[in-house]
Motif scaffolding. Sequence first.
Motif, PDB file in Angstrom:
ATOM      1  N   SER A 160       0.827  -1.209   0.000  1.00  0.00           N
ATOM      2  CA  SER A 160       0.000   0.000   0.000  1.00  0.00           C
ATOM      3  C   SER A 160       0.863   1.260   0.000  1.00  0.00           C
ATOM      4  O   SER A 160       0.511   2.262  -0.612  1.00  0.00           O
ATOM      5  CB  SER A 160      -0.972  -0.008   1.195  1.00  0.00           C
ATOM      6  N   GLN A 161       2.031   1.193   0.650  1.00  0.00           N
ATOM      7  CA  GLN A 161       2.942   2.352   0.604  1.00  0.00           C
ATOM      8  C   GLN A 161       3.503   2.545  -0.806  1.00  0.00           C
ATOM      9  O   GLN A 161       3.697   3.670  -1.256  1.00  0.00           O
ATOM     10  CB  GLN A 161       4.088   2.164   1.609  1.00  0.00           C
ATOM     11  N   ARG A 162       3.712   1.447  -1.489  1.00  0.00           N
ATOM     12  CA  ARG A 162       4.238   1.563  -2.862  1.00  0.00           C
ATOM     13  C   ARG A 162       3.240   2.221  -3.815  1.00  0.00           C
ATOM     14  O   ARG A 162       3.622   2.697  -4.876  1.00  0.00           O
ATOM     15  CB  ARG A 162       4.652   0.183  -3.395  1.00  0.00           C
ATOM     16  N   ALA A 163       1.977   2.236  -3.401  1.00  0.00           N
ATOM     17  CA  ALA A 163       0.958   2.878  -4.240  1.00  0.00           C
ATOM     18  C   ALA A 163       1.018   4.419  -4.121  1.00  0.00           C
ATOM     19  O   ALA A 163       0.411   5.135  -4.914  1.00  0.00           O
ATOM     20  CB  ALA A 163      -0.424   2.373  -3.851  1.00  0.00           C
ATOM     21  N   ILE A 164       1.765   4.910  -3.121  1.00  0.00           N
ATOM     22  CA  ILE A 164       1.886   6.364  -2.945  1.00  0.00           C
ATOM     23  C   ILE A 164       2.713   6.944  -4.089  1.00  0.00           C
ATOM     24  O   ILE A 164       3.770   6.409  -4.430  1.00  0.00           O
ATOM     25  CB  ILE A 164       2.571   6.697  -1.592  1.00  0.00           C
ATOM     26  N   THR A 165       2.213   8.015  -4.685  1.00  0.00           N
ATOM     27  CA  THR A 165       2.933   8.588  -5.836  1.00  0.00           C
ATOM     28  C   THR A 165       3.787   9.796  -5.460  1.00  0.00           C
ATOM     29  O   THR A 165       4.610  10.241  -6.251  1.00  0.00           O
ATOM     30  CB  THR A 165       1.953   9.009  -6.950  1.00  0.00           C
ATOM     31  N   GLU A 166       3.573  10.332  -4.267  1.00  0.00           N
ATOM     32  CA  GLU A 166       4.421  11.454  -3.849  1.00  0.00           C
ATOM     33  C   GLU A 166       5.748  10.901  -3.320  1.00  0.00           C
ATOM     34  O   GLU A 166       5.751  10.061  -2.410  1.00  0.00           O
ATOM     35  CB  GLU A 166       3.727  12.282  -2.753  1.00  0.00           C
ATOM     36  N   VAL A 167       6.839  11.353  -3.911  1.00  0.00           N
ATOM     37  CA  VAL A 167       8.134  10.785  -3.537  1.00  0.00           C
ATOM     38  C   VAL A 167       9.113  11.853  -3.067  1.00  0.00           C
ATOM     39  O   VAL A 167       8.966  13.039  -3.350  1.00  0.00           O
ATOM     40  CB  VAL A 167       8.771   9.986  -4.707  1.00  0.00           C
ATOM     41  N   ASN A 168      10.130  11.358  -2.374  1.00  0.00           N
ATOM     42  CA  ASN A 168      11.207  12.210  -1.878  1.00  0.00           C
ATOM     43  C   ASN A 168      12.180  12.502  -3.026  1.00  0.00           C
ATOM     44  O   ASN A 168      12.630  11.596  -3.713  1.00  0.00           O
ATOM     45  CB  ASN A 168      11.920  11.435  -0.759  1.00  0.00           C
ATOM     46  N   THR A 169      12.489  13.778  -3.216  1.00  0.00           N
ATOM     47  CA  THR A 169      13.474  14.122  -4.255  1.00  0.00           C
ATOM     48  C   THR A 169      14.894  13.949  -3.729  1.00  0.00           C
ATOM     49  O   THR A 169      15.844  13.966  -4.496  1.00  0.00           O
ATOM     50  CB  THR A 169      13.324  15.592  -4.692  1.00  0.00           C
ATOM     51  N   GLY A 170      15.027  13.831  -2.416  1.00  0.00           N
ATOM     52  CA  GLY A 170      16.356  13.751  -1.808  1.00  0.00           C
ATOM     53  C   GLY A 170      16.836  15.103  -1.311  1.00  0.00           C
ATOM     54  O   GLY A 170      17.848  15.206  -0.629  1.00  0.00           O
ATOM     55  N   ILE A 171      16.085  16.140  -1.672  1.00  0.00           N
ATOM     56  CA  ILE A 171      16.487  17.500  -1.295  1.00  0.00           C
ATOM     57  C   ILE A 171      15.682  17.928  -0.081  1.00  0.00           C
ATOM     58  O   ILE A 171      14.450  17.830  -0.081  1.00  0.00           O
ATOM     59  CB  ILE A 171      16.282  18.440  -2.491  1.00  0.00           C
ATOM     60  N   MET A 172      16.361  18.369   0.937  1.00  0.00           N
ATOM     61  CA  MET A 172      15.650  18.782   2.153  1.00  0.00           C
ATOM     62  C   MET A 172      16.370  19.907   2.878  1.00  0.00           C
ATOM     63  O   MET A 172      17.547  20.165   2.623  1.00  0.00           O
ATOM     64  CB  MET A 172      15.432  17.582   3.076  1.00  0.00           C
ATOM     65  N   ALA A 173      15.627  20.562   3.769  1.00  0.00           N
ATOM     66  CA  ALA A 173      16.199  21.631   4.583  1.00  0.00           C
ATOM     67  C   ALA A 173      15.890  21.322   6.031  1.00  0.00           C
ATOM     68  O   ALA A 173      14.775  20.904   6.350  1.00  0.00           O
ATOM     69  CB  ALA A 173      15.592  22.979   4.198  1.00  0.00           C
ATOM     70  N   VAL A 174      16.874  21.514   6.883  1.00  0.00           N
ATOM     71  CA  VAL A 174      16.706  21.099   8.267  1.00  0.00           C
ATOM     72  C   VAL A 174      17.545  21.995   9.177  1.00  0.00           C
ATOM     73  O   VAL A 174      18.605  22.473   8.781  1.00  0.00           O
ATOM     74  CB  VAL A 174      17.094  19.591   8.415  1.00  0.00           C
ATOM     75  N   SER A 175      17.037  22.209  10.377  1.00  0.00           N
ATOM     76  CA  SER A 175      17.808  23.051  11.307  1.00  0.00           C
ATOM     77  C   SER A 175      19.038  22.265  11.755  1.00  0.00           C
ATOM     78  O   SER A 175      18.985  21.054  11.974  1.00  0.00           O
ATOM     79  CB  SER A 175      16.949  23.458  12.505  1.00  0.00           C
ATOM     80  N   ASN A 176      20.143  22.959  11.882  1.00  0.00           N
ATOM     81  CA  ASN A 176      21.419  22.284  12.156  1.00  0.00           C
ATOM     82  C   ASN A 176      21.417  21.506  13.470  1.00  0.00           C
ATOM     83  O   ASN A 176      21.927  20.391  13.528  1.00  0.00           O
ATOM     84  CB  ASN A 176      22.558  23.304  12.160  1.00  0.00           C
ATOM     85  N   SER A 177      20.850  22.131  14.500  1.00  0.00           N
ATOM     86  CA  SER A 177      20.913  21.467  15.809  1.00  0.00           C
ATOM     87  C   SER A 177      20.172  20.137  15.766  1.00  0.00           C
ATOM     88  O   SER A 177      20.652  19.122  16.251  1.00  0.00           O
ATOM     89  CB  SER A 177      20.348  22.376  16.891  1.00  0.00           C
TER      90      SER A 177
END
Length: 455
Positions: A160-177
């Motif tokens: 069922s998770q494989r049916a999800i079409t929204e995917v991670n591009t690998g690009i993200m932003a995150v607070s350093n701490s």
Amino acid sequence: MSTKKLNIVILAAGKGTRMQSFMPKVLHRLAGKTLLQHVIDTAKQLSPNKVVVVYGYGGDAVPKAFKHETVSWVEQKEQLGTGHAVLQAVPHLDDEGATLILLGDVPLLNQRSCLSLLEKTEGLGLLTVKKKNPTGYGRIVRNDQQQILAIVEHKDATESQRAITEVNTGIMAVSNSKLKTWLSKLSNNNAQGENYLTDIVAMAVNDGLKVEAEITHDEASVEGVNSKTDLANLERVYQTRNASVLMQAGATLADPLRIDVRGHLTVGKDVEIDVGCVFEGQVTLADGVKVGPYCVIKDSTIGETSMIEAFTHIDQAHVESNCRVGPYARLRPGAEISDAAHVGNFVEIKNSQVGESSKVNHLSYVGDATIGKNVNIGAGTITCNYDGVNKYRTIIQDDVFIGSDTQLVAPVVIGEGATIAAGSTITKNAPAGQLTFCRAKDQKSIANWKRPIKK
Ligand code: UD1
Ligand code: CA
């Protein structure tokens, strides 16, 4: 987040097995520029206070190719996963502020996506995309309220998770701490035995932080290069988009699918470019310039209404206005062609000035020469500029006429208005206004001469 310190980490350690290449993947070129250079250029547009590149496969080859860049390099000796890769960069990251994580093999990433990703985020921001075929990608798992819960890698995902079409591009932003805390808790307890960077999403959710996605609709901008086919596809996307920009600026393209710009092409109004041309480095075509089919023009400027005819090759040269160059001409570095001059077929010009309204129309080599105004250089003329060690200049003053098949042995000066008879080998200065010739003296004919006959 956007007002705080910005660090950017670019992951570029992968081998790119499917490229079938001895060269690290990020050194392959798109539009004449390495994949990694595209990413570094986009990163720099965001004015980060630090850019860290994680390299690995190919050893020093990658940092060596970027000696001109002021970025920090960290080696990931073994490719143990994206989380492990980012962990290598941690010693370089500031304690406060945010980190934007980019991939060295995603060359068409646009600055806008990065900016909105950085705007949106308080804890963790993900750049995501919806894919018709999401196979292979990490899936964005959301709850009924559409809140993001986790990223599940394809190999670890349920049906069922494989049916999800929204995917991670690998690009993200995150607070350093947060990033530093979460990375230290990663494990490789998964289908690939890797340290998944994507596991920090569930950790963020666990810490009660909001994970937000910026969904991009520009698929090509987040597409990674994994094969030569991917590379060719993204090259076409890049070139097609660039062609649109040129047309918006007023260029008429015979076929927007058949132009390649590897660098930056500036066009004036009413510029016409025929099929199959390649522009490299910085090229400027002024108003009304016409470029015929299959020309290659690199780091050069072409002045108003000049015509560059088919199959002409121009490199580090300057052509002024109303000139005609080609077909089949070659302008090499330092060629300067003044207004209304003509350079014809099979003419090579290097480190020379050709004055206003002068003509070098057929089969000539002009090297290290200064040619004045209204000069006519006959077919087959050669400036002998090189003695095997040194180079010398040929100076041809205004209104000179050089007959066909002449050799001008430099250093030599041909005075204003002089005429050189065809077939001459000129080794001494020729006076202004006079006819100078230097040929084998006697023309003989042998009456009963017979051609040799094959036995
Ligand atoms: C990763 C994501 C996946 C996402 C996909 C997008 C993880 C665990 N998965 O998949 O959710 O959909 O990218 O393409 O993050 N790299 C390193 N060192 C490593 C491993 C990778 O530098 O040890 C670099 C690669 O050179 C590449 C990038 O990280 O530029 C992504 O690696 P890749 O193996 O292509 O992605 P996946 O792990 O398959
Ligand atoms: Ca990939």
